[in-house]
Design a protein around this motif. Structure first.
Motif, PDB file in Angstrom:
ATOM      1  N   PHE A  50      43.495  49.283  35.822  1.00 44.97           N
ATOM      2  CA  PHE A  50      43.703  47.855  36.075  1.00 44.97           C
ATOM      3  C   PHE A  50      44.731  47.298  35.108  1.00 44.97           C
ATOM      4  CE2 PHE A  50      40.073  48.486  33.296  1.00 44.97           C
ATOM      5  CZ  PHE A  50      40.455  47.764  32.195  1.00 44.97           C
ATOM      6  N   SER A  51      45.350  46.219  35.495  1.00 43.94           N
ATOM      7  CA  SER A  51      46.267  45.553  34.574  1.00 43.94           C
ATOM      8  C   SER A  51      45.486  44.457  33.860  1.00 43.94           C
ATOM      9  CB  SER A  51      47.429  44.944  35.347  1.00 43.94           C
ATOM     10  OG  SER A  51      47.007  43.775  36.009  1.00 43.94           O
ATOM     11  N   SER A  52      45.795  44.245  32.609  1.00 42.80           N
ATOM     12  CA  SER A  52      45.032  43.226  31.871  1.00 42.80           C
ATOM     13  C   SER A  52      45.273  41.839  32.468  1.00 42.80           C
ATOM     14  CB  SER A  52      45.371  43.248  30.388  1.00 42.80           C
ATOM     15  OG  SER A  52      46.768  43.270  30.225  1.00 42.80           O
ATOM     16  N   ASP A  53      46.440  41.611  33.039  1.00 45.08           N
ATOM     17  CA  ASP A  53      46.697  40.320  33.685  1.00 45.08           C
ATOM     18  C   ASP A  53      45.714  40.081  34.816  1.00 45.08           C
ATOM     19  OD1 ASP A  53      48.690  39.652  32.030  1.00 45.08           O
ATOM     20  OD2 ASP A  53      50.352  40.088  33.431  1.00 45.08           O
ATOM     21  N   ARG A  54      45.488  41.126  35.583  1.00 41.30           N
ATOM     22  CA  ARG A  54      44.593  41.018  36.724  1.00 41.30           C
ATOM     23  C   ARG A  54      43.166  40.711  36.247  1.00 41.30           C
ATOM     24  NH1 ARG A  54      42.010  40.147  40.290  1.00 41.30           N
ATOM     25  NH2 ARG A  54      41.799  41.064  42.348  1.00 41.30           N
ATOM     26  N   VAL A  55      42.754  41.355  35.164  1.00 42.60           N
ATOM     27  CA  VAL A  55      41.411  41.123  34.620  1.00 42.60           C
ATOM     28  C   VAL A  55      41.297  39.697  34.107  1.00 42.60           C
ATOM     29  CG1 VAL A  55      39.740  41.777  32.853  1.00 42.60           C
ATOM     30  CG2 VAL A  55      41.073  43.528  34.032  1.00 42.60           C
ATOM     31  N   LEU A  56      42.334  39.270  33.375  1.00 42.68           N
ATOM     32  CA  LEU A  56      42.283  37.914  32.818  1.00 42.68           C
ATOM     33  C   LEU A  56      42.192  36.862  33.926  1.00 42.68           C
ATOM     34  CD1 LEU A  56      44.785  38.101  29.852  1.00 42.68           C
ATOM     35  CD2 LEU A  56      42.327  37.664  29.771  1.00 42.68           C
ATOM     36  N   LEU A  57      42.947  37.078  34.962  1.00 45.35           N
ATOM     37  CA  LEU A  57      42.938  36.124  36.069  1.00 45.35           C
ATOM     38  C   LEU A  57      41.551  36.085  36.718  1.00 45.35           C
ATOM     39  CD1 LEU A  57      44.597  34.237  37.887  1.00 45.35           C
ATOM     40  CD2 LEU A  57      44.931  36.188  39.429  1.00 45.35           C
ATOM     41  N   SER A  58      40.989  37.252  36.920  1.00 50.54           N
ATOM     42  CA  SER A  58      39.689  37.332  37.557  1.00 50.54           C
ATOM     43  C   SER A  58      38.623  36.631  36.702  1.00 50.54           C
ATOM     44  CB  SER A  58      39.329  38.795  37.783  1.00 50.54           C
ATOM     45  OG  SER A  58      38.122  38.871  38.473  1.00 50.54           O
ATOM     46  N   VAL A  59      38.667  36.880  35.402  1.00 49.43           N
ATOM     47  CA  VAL A  59      37.694  36.262  34.500  1.00 49.43           C
ATOM     48  C   VAL A  59      37.853  34.745  34.491  1.00 49.43           C
ATOM     49  CG1 VAL A  59      37.026  36.023  32.074  1.00 49.43           C
ATOM     50  CG2 VAL A  59      37.393  38.289  33.057  1.00 49.43           C
ATOM     51  N   LYS A  60      39.111  34.324  34.478  1.00 52.87           N
ATOM     52  CA  LYS A  60      39.377  32.886  34.448  1.00 52.87           C
ATOM     53  C   LYS A  60      38.780  32.221  35.709  1.00 52.87           C
ATOM     54  CE  LYS A  60      43.304  29.727  34.322  1.00 52.87           C
ATOM     55  NZ  LYS A  60      43.632  29.570  35.736  1.00 52.87           N
ATOM     56  N   ASN A  61      39.024  32.838  36.852  1.00 52.19           N
ATOM     57  CA  ASN A  61      38.497  32.267  38.099  1.00 52.19           C
ATOM     58  C   ASN A  61      36.970  32.305  38.143  1.00 52.19           C
ATOM     59  OD1 ASN A  61      41.038  31.706  38.951  1.00 52.19           O
ATOM     60  ND2 ASN A  61      41.240  33.560  40.209  1.00 52.19           N
TER      61      ASN A  61
END
Ligand SMILES: Nc1ncnc2c1ncn2[C@@H]1O[C@H](COP(=O)(O)OP(=O)(O)OP(=O)(O)O)[C@@H](O)[C@H]1O
Ligand SMILES: [Mg+2]
Length: 396
Positions: A50-61
């Protein structure tokens, strides 16, 4: 993860009362697993690598969603508190049971009862306990809207439908889609509007005024009135066919004077509430004052009682409300009605029962205290209560 796999952990977390949102990350994911996880309540499902950007976005949402659902829960609790129904009389208990049974259905409900008995509270409760609880609860009071505006208010209008319609707007029916519409004071609805309402109910769709296309609607209808609709029909002021359409489930709320055991509870509830709101300590009520409040006929029902409590809290300086603090209109307003008894014996029975019940209520069912007030021996009060069928719990 030794003992459990990810899906089991997810299940456990979703069982927690205020558990966190869950984002699944898996190295050997397939579409089935992703679907199962979503069904079990995972917020998102990511594949490795996974890309950390993708994880961060998911967590934020996910956090945003959590915040929203907490907001909704808080709001719902507030709503529930604000519209709580107080009462332990047989009548109220039976109504609450009845509501549990009928709330999940889609049938129309006709709520009747004098002004101030809690018709709106029951309408809200039915909505809350229904499968539509997540949908809107929309209230319309026909008596409060000028006659010529009732229809545009209910059904909406298109631009140019009438002079002054510079824009278009949805009606309350459209706004109530997938929820409940509560038509208050239905007895005051103009006859022409009644015909249109009937059509909307029959077709399950609504056309805006000046509009061409009907819109399908999914709505539960609850109506209320303090008028006798059968009388209104006889007088030609209410459509009989509409009455039958609406009166699928009748729900009648008896006036407060017919469920006097609720009076002390309501006084206590509003005393605490009003005092809390105004930052005061709740006041006590003397026994004599309470006895008078229990005996008063409360033509304005709970609304009147609430107002009196508010007034007493505002006006009385001390910690205790005495008989002399009770407004004159109440101390003087305890009439004995002529109920048309068949003989003296039944009149006496009724009076004795009613009177003793009041004294018992005013003394919180303390038999010793009540016997003192009545000038009786404890044992003879017991005998009388048995004979009159008076007991604290259940039917009396
Ligand atoms: N059982 C109850 N417990 C607590 N509060 C109540 C109860 N019944 C009524 N009330 C309060 O009394 C007031 C009147 O209630 P509501 O508006 O539901 O009555 P209503 O029957 O719709 O009256 P109206 O016909 O005058 O519109 C409200 O402030 C409501 O919160
Ligand atoms: Mg009302």
């Amino acid at each position: 993860m030794d003992d459990m796999d990810g899906l089991e952990v997810l299940k456990e977390i979703r069982r927690m009362p205020h558990g966190p949102e869950v984002v699944m990350i898996s190295g050997h994911a397939d579409i089935n697993m992703a679907v199962t996880a979503t069904r079990l309540g995972a917020y998102d499902f990511l594949e490795k690598p996974f890309s950390s950007d993708r994880v961060l976005l998911s967590v934020k949402n996910a956090l945003e969603r959590q915040e929203l659902s907490r907001e909704v829960a808080r709001w719902r609790k507030e709503d529930e508190e604000k519209y709580r129904i107080i009462g332990e009389s047989k009548a109220i208990k039976e109504l609450l049971e009845f509501v549990k049974k009928i709330a999940p259905t889609n049938s129309s409900v006709l709520i009747t009862g004098e002004s101030g008995t809690g018709k709106e509270l029951f309408a809200r409760l039915i909505h809350r306990e229904s499968r539509r609880a997540d949908g809107p609860f929309v209230m319309v009071n026909s008596a409060a809207i000028p006659r010529e505006l009732v229809e545009s208010e209910l059904f909406g209008y298109e631009r140019g439908a009438f002079t002054g319609a510079y824009t278009s707007g949805p009606g309350k029916f459209e706004l109530a889609d997938s929820g409940t519409i509560f038509l208050d004071e239905i007895g005051d609805m103009p006859l022409t509007t009644q015909s249109k309402l009937l059509r909307v109910l029959q077709d399950g769709e609504c056309v805006r005024i000046g509009g061409r296309w009907p819109k399908k609607l999914d709505i539960r209808v609850i109506v209320a009135t303090n008028k006798d609709l059968v009388e209104e029909i006889k007088a030609g002021r209410f459509r009989e066919d509409l009455y039958y359409r609406l009166n699928v489930i009748p729900l009648h709320i008896p006036p407060l004077r017919e469920r006097i055991e609720d009076i002390p509870l309501l006084i206590d509830y509003y005393m605490r509430k009003v005092c809390k709101e105004s930052g005061k300590r709740p006041k006590e009520i003397s026994r004599e004052a309470l006895a008078v409040l229990i005996g008063y006929p409360w033509r304005g029902n709970v609304r009147e009682l609430k107002n009196i409590v508010e007034r007493l809290v505002a006006v009385v300086e001390g910690e205790r409300i005495a008989l002399s603090d009770i407004p004159f209109e109440i101390t003087s307003g305890v009439p004995q009605e002529n109920k048309g008894y068949k003989d003296l014996r039944s009149a006496r029975f009724d009076f004795e029962r009613e009177y003793i019940k009041r004294i018992l209520l005013a003394n919180a069912w303390n038999i010793t205290e009540a016997a003192k007030v009545l000038g009786l021996e404890r044992s003879s009060l017991h005998r009388k209560m048995n004979r009159l069928g008076l007991c604290k719990e259940g039917d009396f």
